[in-house]
Design an enzyme around this catalytic site. Structure first.
Site, PDB file in Angstrom:
ATOM      1  CG  ASN A 109      14.242 103.776  -7.095  1.00  0.00           C
ATOM      2  OD1 ASN A 109      14.689 102.681  -6.762  1.00  0.00           O
ATOM      3  ND2 ASN A 109      13.303 104.393  -6.402  1.00  0.00           N
ATOM      4  CG  HIS A 111       8.141 104.138  -5.372  1.00  0.00           C
ATOM      5  ND1 HIS A 111       8.737 103.930  -4.152  1.00  0.00           N
ATOM      6  CD2 HIS A 111       6.900 104.624  -5.105  1.00  0.00           C
ATOM      7  CE1 HIS A 111       7.891 104.264  -3.193  1.00  0.00           C
ATOM      8  NE2 HIS A 111       6.780 104.691  -3.741  1.00  0.00           N
ATOM      9  CB  SER A 138       6.532 104.773 -11.082  1.00  0.00           C
ATOM     10  OG  SER A 138       5.157 104.934 -10.835  1.00  0.00           O
TER      11      SER A 138
END
Length: 214
Positions: A109, A111, A138
């Site tokens: 993921n 973010h 991040s």
């Protein structure tokens, strides 16, 4: 080395998806996006995928009575693609623990904050309101904790006195489009793995904030 089979999950415009598509097409990433899945039929990322000749699938959460029922079907759909890597690229759903566990260690993921700061939403405004000197993005492995998995790479962006959430978001997005394909590239080259609670790159454990790409 066989190309990595990549499934990308989206809910919106798909700008990070486009960055990864571009790097796959150029050969920079030793991988093939085999399916793009969206929970929203009007997500522009689906158009991006179709223009690149990539299979797409819409699985609307509105067709399910519970988060668990949706994620059970989503897991089956992802599994049917036999992926080496699952990439969340603006997929605006909180995943159930069962789904996360099924793909643990091969789900990424991105973010828009310097984790562990500002998990959740509205990160740009929160960073401005806190008078932070830096904000950023991040890339991390996905675990059951929301935006809490081991961080792989961070890119910092200076917050300017005149910044609004919109202007700051634009510069953060530019960095996202650099670091997300980079991490996918590392994974496709088998240089990146996840241990119990940390990321490992080139057989070396990464620090809590990952690699600083600033």
């Amino acid at each position: 080395m066989a190309p990595s089979r990549i499934v990308v999950l989206i809910s919106g415009s798909g700008s990070n998806l486009q960055a990864i598509i571009d790097h796959c097409q150029s050969g920079d990433i030793n991988g093939e996006i085999v399916n793009v899945i969206s929970n929203k039929a009007d997500a522009f990322g689906l158009v991006r995928a179709e223009q690149a000749g990539i299979n797409t699938h819409v699985l609307s959460h509105k067709d399910f009575d519970s988060r668990e029922a949706y994620d059970e079907q989503l897991a089956k759909l992802i599994d049917s693609c036999n992926p080496d890597l699952v990439v969340l690229a603006g997929f605006m759903r909180i995943l159930t623990p069962d789904l996360v566990q099924k793909f643990k260690g091969k789900m990424l993921n991105i973010h828009p904050s310097l984790l562990p700061k500002y998990q959740g939403l509205n990160t740009h405004q929160r960073a401005i309101d806190a008078n932070d000197a830096y904000h950023g993005a991040s890339v991390h492995f996905v675990t059951e904790e929301l935006d809490g998995g081991p961080v792989i790479v961070q890119a910092k962006v200076a917050i300017l006195p005149e910044d609004t959430a919109e202007t700051l978001a634009k510069r953060v997005h530019e960095q996202e489009h650099v670091i997300y394909p980079l991490v996918v590239k590392w994974f496709s080259e088998h240089r990146l793995t996840m241990e119990a609670d940390y990321a490992v790159f080139d057989k070396q454990p990464l620090p809590a904030q990952g690699v600083d790409y600033s």
